[in-house]
Write an enzyme that holds these catalytic residues in place. Structure first.
Site, PDB file in Angstrom:
ATOM      1  N   ASP A  39       0.842  -1.204   0.000  1.00 48.82           N
ATOM      2  CA  ASP A  39       0.000   0.000   0.000  1.00 48.82           C
ATOM      3  C   ASP A  39       0.875   1.251   0.000  1.00 48.82           C
ATOM      4  OD1 ASP A  39      -2.506  -1.634   0.575  1.00 48.82           O
ATOM      5  OD2 ASP A  39      -1.225  -2.138   2.260  1.00 48.82           O
TER       6      ASP A  39
ATOM      7  N   HIS B 171      -4.839  -3.360   6.351  1.00 50.30           N
ATOM      8  CA  HIS B 171      -4.594  -3.611   4.923  1.00 50.30           C
ATOM      9  C   HIS B 171      -5.936  -4.009   4.311  1.00 50.30           C
ATOM     10  CE1 HIS B 171      -3.059  -4.899   1.122  1.00 50.30           C
ATOM     11  NE2 HIS B 171      -3.614  -6.083   1.300  1.00 50.30           N
TER      12      HIS B 171
HETATM   13  N1  LIG Z   1      -0.851  -8.016   2.440  1.00 53.28           N
HETATM   14  C1  LIG Z   1      -0.837  -7.734   1.156  1.00 53.28           C
HETATM   15  O1  LIG Z   1      -0.475  -6.606   0.764  1.00 53.28           O
HETATM   16  C2  LIG Z   1      -1.252  -8.734   0.118  1.00 53.28           C
HETATM   17  C3  LIG Z   1      -1.783  -9.943   0.475  1.00 53.28           C
HETATM   18  N2  LIG Z   1      -2.162 -10.847  -0.478  1.00 53.28           N
HETATM   19  C4  LIG Z   1      -2.691 -12.119   0.001  1.00 53.28           C
HETATM   20  O2  LIG Z   1      -1.665 -13.105  -0.077  1.00 53.28           O
HETATM   21  C5  LIG Z   1      -2.246 -14.393  -0.103  1.00 53.28           C
HETATM   22  C6  LIG Z   1      -1.586 -15.270  -1.165  1.00 53.28           C
HETATM   23  O3  LIG Z   1      -1.802 -14.752  -2.433  1.00 53.28           O
HETATM   24  P1  LIG Z   1      -1.405 -15.591  -3.733  1.00 53.28           P
HETATM   25  O4  LIG Z   1      -0.026 -16.116  -3.629  1.00 53.28           O
HETATM   26  O5  LIG Z   1      -1.768 -14.759  -4.891  1.00 53.28           O
HETATM   27  O6  LIG Z   1      -2.449 -16.797  -3.612  1.00 53.28           O
HETATM   28  P2  LIG Z   1      -2.370 -18.233  -4.309  1.00 53.28           P
HETATM   29  O7  LIG Z   1      -3.744 -18.799  -4.155  1.00 53.28           O
HETATM   30  O8  LIG Z   1      -1.725 -18.160  -5.643  1.00 53.28           O
HETATM   31  O9  LIG Z   1      -1.372 -19.036  -3.366  1.00 53.28           O
HETATM   32  C7  LIG Z   1      -1.685 -19.365  -2.042  1.00 53.28           C
HETATM   33  C8  LIG Z   1      -0.989 -20.677  -1.748  1.00 53.28           C
HETATM   34  O10 LIG Z   1      -1.158 -20.929  -0.365  1.00 53.28           O
HETATM   35  C9  LIG Z   1      -1.312 -22.331  -0.213  1.00 53.28           C
HETATM   36  N3  LIG Z   1      -1.933 -22.557   1.091  1.00 53.28           N
HETATM   37  C10 LIG Z   1      -3.225 -22.387   1.442  1.00 53.28           C
HETATM   38  N4  LIG Z   1      -3.392 -22.734   2.722  1.00 53.28           N
HETATM   39  C11 LIG Z   1      -2.192 -23.102   3.194  1.00 53.28           C
HETATM   40  C12 LIG Z   1      -1.732 -23.564   4.442  1.00 53.28           C
HETATM   41  N5  LIG Z   1      -2.565 -23.735   5.456  1.00 53.28           N
HETATM   42  N6  LIG Z   1      -0.411 -23.846   4.590  1.00 53.28           N
HETATM   43  C13 LIG Z   1       0.436 -23.699   3.557  1.00 53.28           C
HETATM   44  N7  LIG Z   1       0.048 -23.277   2.329  1.00 53.28           N
HETATM   45  C14 LIG Z   1      -1.240 -22.982   2.163  1.00 53.28           C
HETATM   46  C15 LIG Z   1      -2.145 -22.754  -1.406  1.00 53.28           C
HETATM   47  O11 LIG Z   1      -1.974 -24.122  -1.693  1.00 53.28           O
HETATM   48  C16 LIG Z   1      -1.576 -21.867  -2.502  1.00 53.28           C
HETATM   49  O12 LIG Z   1      -0.534 -22.498  -3.229  1.00 53.28           O
HETATM   50  C17 LIG Z   1      -3.743 -14.166  -0.338  1.00 53.28           C
HETATM   51  O13 LIG Z   1      -4.405 -14.258   0.920  1.00 53.28           O
HETATM   52  C18 LIG Z   1      -3.795 -12.739  -0.832  1.00 53.28           C
HETATM   53  O14 LIG Z   1      -5.044 -12.131  -0.560  1.00 53.28           O
HETATM   54  C19 LIG Z   1      -2.007 -10.588  -1.810  1.00 53.28           C
HETATM   55  C20 LIG Z   1      -1.493  -9.385  -2.215  1.00 53.28           C
HETATM   56  C21 LIG Z   1      -1.098  -8.370  -1.292  1.00 53.28           C
HETATM   57  O1  LIG Z   2      -6.830  -7.207  -2.831  1.00 54.16           O
HETATM   58  C1  LIG Z   2      -6.423  -8.371  -2.765  1.00 54.16           C
HETATM   59  O2  LIG Z   2      -7.148  -9.379  -2.665  1.00 54.16           O
HETATM   60  C2  LIG Z   2      -4.953  -8.604  -2.751  1.00 54.16           C
HETATM   61  C3  LIG Z   2      -4.327  -7.599  -1.909  1.00 54.16           C
HETATM   62  O3  LIG Z   2      -4.348  -7.666  -0.690  1.00 54.16           O
HETATM   63  C4  LIG Z   2      -3.766  -6.413  -2.551  1.00 54.16           C
HETATM   64  O4  LIG Z   2      -3.508  -6.435  -3.757  1.00 54.16           O
HETATM   65  O5  LIG Z   2      -3.550  -5.439  -1.838  1.00 54.16           O
END
Ligand SMILES: NC(=O)C1=CN([C@@H]2O[C@H](COP(=O)(O)OP(=O)(O)OC[C@H]3O[C@@H](n4cnc5c(N)ncnc54)[C@H](O)[C@@H]3O)[C@@H](O)[C@H]2O)C=CC1
Ligand SMILES: O=C([O-])CC(=O)C(=O)O
Length: 330
Positions: free
Chosen positions: A161, A189
Site C-alpha cells: 500500500d 490492509h
Molecule cells: N498483504 C498484502 O499486501 C497482500 C496480500 N495478499 C494475500 O496473499 C495471499 C496469497 O496470495 P497468492 O499467492 O496470490 O495466492 P495463491 O492462491 O496463488 O497461493 C496461495 C498458496 O497458499 C497455499 N496454502 C493455502 N493454505 C495453506 C496452508 N494452510 N499452509 C500452507 N500453504 C497454504 C495454497 O496451496 C496456494 O498455493 C492471499 O491471501 C492474498 O489475498 C495478496 C497481495 C497483497
Molecule cells: O486485494 C487483494 O485481494 C490482494 C491484496 O491484498 C492487494 O492487492 O492489496
C-alpha cells in the site's frame, strides 16, 4: 568473500503466485543482503507439493550462491523448525458469496495452528511476517496462538500500500518516486486503510504543499490506493503477486536494516496504545528501524480529516478483533 550469517526462512503458500515471485528474490540475497546465506523451508498444502517441487527445481537451476538448502514440506513441525523468519503467505482469501465470519473461521484455524507450530519449533529469535489476507487479523490470531513468542515479533504487510501511494503521489507531482518519503499507511490492509498524504513528503516538503489539488488528495488519491488490489484483480484476473512479493522484500529489508535520512515506513504491528489504538491490535503505523529495533514513530500530527479516516480503519480492525474473539480464536 566468506558469509558471516545464515538465516532460515519459512514461507507458507510457497507454490502460489506470490511464492513464485518471492522465493527467487529471497534466494538471490535481495532480502537479507549479499553476505547472508539463506535456507528456505517451503510449506504447502499436501496437494500442492508436486508444484512446489517444480519451484524448488527452478531455484536449484538458478545456482544462487547464497542459497544453501531447500526443504519442501506440508508438515508445519518440519517447515517451521529453527526458522528465524516465518513469512506467512498461504491463506484462504475471501471468495464471492463467502461470509466474513466463514473467512475468519477458516483462516483462524490455519493461523492458530501455524502460531502454535511456530512457538513449538522456530528459533528463539523468530519474527513472523503475515501477508495472507485478512493479514492484520491473521497476524493477531497467530500472535495469540504463539504462546511464549513476544508479541513484538509479529507483523502484517502494508508495504505494498505504501509503495502504491508513493507512486501515485510521484506521478501526480511529476517527480521521481524516490522524491517521496514518510508515506504512512494507517490501520488495516483493506479498503479502509488511510494513506496519510498530510505526513508524506516530496523532496522534503509536505506533499500537500507540493500537490495543491486538495480535492484529488482527499478523494482520488486515497481511493486509488485503497482499491488498488481490486483494480489489479479486475485488470489481470488475478490478484497482485509480483508487486506483493516486491513489498515483502522491501518490508523485511526495512525491518532488518536501519532506516535512513529521517524517513519512515509502514508496518502493521501490535499496538502498545500508541495513537490511542487498543493495546494488542495489529495496526499499521509509521515505523523506523533503529539499531536493529523496530519503533513506532510518535508525534505524527493528525488533523480533523486524518483523525476521521484513522478512526474508520481503527473501528474496522476492532470489529475484526471482536469477531474472532466471538469465534473463540483469540
Ligand atoms: N498483504 C498484502 O499486501 C497482500 C496480500 N495478499 C494475500 O496473499 C495471499 C496469497 O496470495 P497468492 O499467492 O496470490 O495466492 P495463491 O492462491 O496463488 O497461493 C496461495 C498458496 O497458499 C497455499 N496454502 C493455502 N493454505 C495453506 C496452508 N494452510 N499452509 C500452507 N500453504 C497454504 C495454497 O496451496 C496456494 O498455493 C492471499 O491471501 C492474498 O489475498 C495478496 C497481495 C497483497
Ligand atoms: O486485494 C487483494 O485481494 C490482494 C491484496 O491484498 C492487494 O492487492 O492489496
Amino acid at each position: 568473500m566468506s558469509a558471516k550469517n545464515r538465516v532460515k526462512v519459512a514461507v507458507t503458500g510457497a507454490a502460489g503466485q506470490i511464492g513464485y515471485a518471492l522465493l527467487f528474490r529471497i534466494a538471490s540475497g535481495q532480502m537479507f543482503g549479499p553476505e547472508t546465506e539463506v535456507e528456505l523451508q517451503l510449506i504447502e498444502l499436501e496437494q500442492a507439493l508436486g508444484a512446489l517441487k517444480g519451484v524448488a527445481m527452478e531455484l536449484d537451476d538458478c545456482a544462487f550462491p547464497m542459497l544453501k538448502k531447500i526443504t519442501c514440506t506440508s508438515d508445519y513441525a518440519v517447515g517451521f523448525k529453527d526458522v528465524n523468519w516465518a513469512i506467512l503467505v498461504g491463506s484462504v482469501p475471501r471468495k464471492d458469496g463467502m461470509e466474513r465470519a466463514d473467512l475468519l473461521k477458516i483462516n483462524g484455524g490455519i493461523f492458530t495452528t501455524q502460531g502454535q507450530a511456530i512457538a513449538a519449533n522456530a528459533a528463539k529469535d523468530v519474527r513472523v511476517f503475515v501477508v495472507g489476507n485478512p493479514c492484520n487479523t491473521n497476524a493477531l490470531i497467530c500472535m495469540n496462538a504463539a504462546k511464549g513468542v513476544p508479541s513484538d515479533r509479529f507483523y502484517a504487510m502494508t508495504m505494498l500500500d505504501e509503495n502504491r501511494a508513493k507512486t501515485q503521489l510521484a506521478q501526480k507531482a511529476g517527480v521521481d518516486v524516490t522524491a517521496v518519503s514518510n508515506m504512512t499507511i494507517w490501520g488495516n490492509h483493506s479498503a479502509t486503510q488511510y494513506p496519510d498524504f498530510y505526513s508524506a513528503k516530496i523532496n522534503g516538503k509536505p506533499a500537500s504543499e507540493v500537490i495543491t489539488d486538495t480535492e484529488w488528495l482527499k478523494g482520488t488519491f486515497i481511493e486509488t490506493v485503497q482499491k488498488r488490489g481490486a483494480a489489479i484483480i479486475k485488470a489481470r484476473g488475478l490478484s497482485s503477486a509480483a508487486s506483493a512479493a516486491n513489498a515483502v522484500v522491501d518490508g523485511i529489508f526495512n525491518l532488518t536494516h536501519d532506516t535512513k535520512n529521517g524517513d519512515n515506513f509502514s508496518m502493521c504491528l501490535a499496538s502498545n496504545g500508541e495513537y490511542g489504538v487498543d493495546k494488542g491490535l495489529i495496526f499499521s503505523f509509521p515505523c523506523t528501524t533503529v539499531g536493529g529495533k523496530l519503533k513506532i514513530v510518535e508525534g505524527v500530527k493528525l488533523n480533523d480529516f486524518s483523525t476521521e479516516k484513522f478512526n474508520v480503519t481503527l473501528n474496522e480492525l476492532r470489529s475484526e478483533r471482536d469477531a474472532v474473539k466471538e469465534l473463540g480464536l483469540i
